[in-house]
Enzyme design. Sequence first.
Site: not given
Ligand code: NAD
Ligand code: AKB
Length: 317
Positions: A13-14, A37, A141
Site C-alpha cells: 500500500g501507500q 493479500i 473507518y
Molecule cells: P493502503 O490502502 O494504501 O494499503 C493497504 C494495503 O493492505 C494494500 O496493499 C492492500 O492490498 C492490503 N490489504 C488489504 N486487505 C488485506 C488483507 N486482508 N490482508 C493483507 N493485506 C491486505 O493503505 P495505507 O494508506 O498504506 O494505510 C496503511 C495504514 O495507515 C492503514 O491502517 C490506514 O488506516 C493508516 N493510515 C493511512 C493514512 C494515509 O493517508 N495513507 C492516514 C491515516 C492512517
Molecule cells: C483517509 O483519508 O482515509 C486517510 C486518513 C486520514 O486516515 N488518508
Amino acid sequence: MQKETILIIGSNGQIGTELAEELKKIYGTENVICSDIKEPKNQVAPFEILDIMDKNRMYFILKKYNVTQVYLLAAMLSATGEKNPKFAWELNMQSLFNVLDAAKEKLINKVYWPSSIAVFGPSTPKQNTPQYTIMEPNTIYGISKQAGERFCEYYFQKYRVDVRSIRYPGLIGWKSAPGGGTTDYAVHIYHEALKNKSYACFLNAETTLPMMYMPDALRATIDLMQADADKVKIRSSYNIAGVSFNPEEIAASIRKHIPEFTISYQSDFRQSIADSWPQSINDNEANEHWGWKAEFDLEKMTDDMLTNLNASYISKN
Ligand code: NAD
Ligand code: AKB
C-alpha cells in the site's frame, strides 16, 4: 545493525511501499518480510502472500521467520470503508485482534498499528485539536480506528503488549499511490498538474485538513518504534501534526512551479467525511515524550513532490 525481524502486513500500500524501503535500510533487506493479500507490482523479497484475516497463516509466517515486530498496515480507509461498512469494520478490527493476540501470546514483542485523524468527529474542536478531546467519529473507518485505539491501550495495560501507534494525518508521497481515503486528492493533484496541468477536485476549495509529507510520517513511525518504552507514555495513539492546507492553497503552491495549472471543484460524498475532521492538530505530547517535530511545510513538500514525480515520469518515458 539491530537484530530484529520485521513483518509488514499490507506492504503493497501507500505507506507499506515506502516504509519497507526505510526499514530495510535499518534492519537489512532479509530481516524485513513484506506481506500483502495481493502480489506486489514490483518484485520484493522476502515476500509472503497473507490475508490477515487468516490467523493460522499469519502465525505460520511469524514462526517461519522468527518475527520479532509486526507493522500492521492492512486496513480499509475512509472513502472505501463507507461503501462497505460491515466489511471495513471486520477487516480493521479482526486484523488488529489477530496481531495483538500474537503479541499477547509472546510470538512477537512489538506491534505498530496506525490510527488516523479520522478518530475525531464533527463535535471535536477543529483547530489545534488536542490529544485528549471529544471523539465522536461518524465514519465506519473512524469508529474502527477509535475502537482500535481503545484495544491497543487495553492490551498494553492488561497484557503488557508493547503496541505503539500514531494518528496519521492525510499522507502525501510521490513513490506510491493512495488507497481509498478522503485525503487522496492531495496526491492526485500533483500527478494531474504534471500530466494535464489541471485537476478536478472532489473536495471544495475551503476544505482545510491536516496533512503530512511521507518522509516526515516515516521518520515519526520509526522514531516512535525505536523510542525507549518508558518514553511511550500513550498506548492508544499519538497525535502528530504536519501541515494544514486546503485545495486552493495547494493549487497556489503548485502554480509557483506550473503557472498555467488550474483547479476546478466537483465535491462528492467525501466532502462530508472531510467536513467531520479537524483542520489542524496539536502534537505537544508526541513532541514532549519522544521528540517529534515535522520538517516539511507546504512549499517544501510541493517542491520535492514535483521534482521527484517529474523525474519519475521522465525515466518511465
Ligand atoms: P493502503 O490502502 O494504501 O494499503 C493497504 C494495503 O493492505 C494494500 O496493499 C492492500 O492490498 C492490503 N490489504 C488489504 N486487505 C488485506 C488483507 N486482508 N490482508 C493483507 N493485506 C491486505 O493503505 P495505507 O494508506 O498504506 O494505510 C496503511 C495504514 O495507515 C492503514 O491502517 C490506514 O488506516 C493508516 N493510515 C493511512 C493514512 C494515509 O493517508 N495513507 C492516514 C491515516 C492512517
Ligand atoms: C483517509 O483519508 O482515509 C486517510 C486518513 C486520514 O486516515 N488518508
